[in-house]
Design an enzyme around this catalytic site. Structure first.
Site, PDB file in Angstrom:
ATOM      1  N   ARG A  22      41.219  41.249  43.199  1.00 19.56           N
ATOM      2  CA  ARG A  22      42.191  41.056  44.288  1.00 19.56           C
ATOM      3  C   ARG A  22      42.381  39.582  44.605  1.00 19.56           C
ATOM      4  O   ARG A  22      43.514  39.126  44.785  1.00 19.56           O
ATOM      5  CB  ARG A  22      41.761  41.839  45.530  1.00 19.56           C
ATOM      6  CG  ARG A  22      41.822  43.353  45.314  1.00 19.56           C
ATOM      7  CD  ARG A  22      41.326  44.115  46.516  1.00 19.56           C
ATOM      8  NE  ARG A  22      39.931  43.744  46.765  1.00 19.56           N
ATOM      9  CZ  ARG A  22      39.299  43.924  47.918  1.00 19.56           C
ATOM     10  NH1 ARG A  22      39.913  44.478  48.940  1.00 19.56           N
ATOM     11  NH2 ARG A  22      38.046  43.576  48.054  1.00 19.56           N
ATOM     12  N   ASN A  40      42.266  47.653  46.648  1.00 20.66           N
ATOM     13  CA  ASN A  40      41.429  48.561  45.862  1.00 20.66           C
ATOM     14  C   ASN A  40      41.768  49.991  46.241  1.00 20.66           C
ATOM     15  O   ASN A  40      42.065  50.277  47.402  1.00 20.66           O
ATOM     16  CB  ASN A  40      39.944  48.317  46.138  1.00 20.66           C
ATOM     17  CG  ASN A  40      39.409  47.087  45.461  1.00 20.66           C
ATOM     18  OD1 ASN A  40      40.003  46.559  44.520  1.00 20.66           O
ATOM     19  ND2 ASN A  40      38.272  46.611  45.924  1.00 20.66           N
TER      20      ASN A  40
END
Length: 94
Positions: A22, A40
């Site tokens: 990320r 996620n």
């Protein structure tokens, strides 16, 4: 002439959690001038919304296959979406 804007929702599979995917996505997106978000998912995948110039979106899609150090990307699927109101900046959510 300004580049055409494009928005895609992307799902990434493989070893994409626990490897700073990320943070890497946000950094790469900001370098390319893209906006959107990344998160996620409970199934171990990562989902992202990428919005920006068509060439920058295409470049990001190619970069997703490599990912950050430690990632092992086994699948990248995308779906064009309506850009709607373009998000400001690029965020990590969830």
């Amino acid at each position: 002439m300004e580049d055409e804007r494009k928005a895609v929702r992307v799902r990434l599979n493989g070893r994409v959690q626990g490897v700073s995917f990320r943070v890497w996505t946000r950094t790469e997106a900001e370098r390319l001038g893209l906006s959107g978000w990344v998160r996620n998912e409970d199934d171990g995948s990562v989902t992202a919304l990428i919005v920006g110039a068509e060439d920058a979106v295409s470049t990001m899609m190619n970069r997703f296959w490599k990912g950050p150090t430690g990632a092992l990307v086994s699948g990248v699927t995308s779906q064009d979406v309506d850009p709607g109101q373009e998000p400001n900046g690029f965020r990590i959510i969830g």
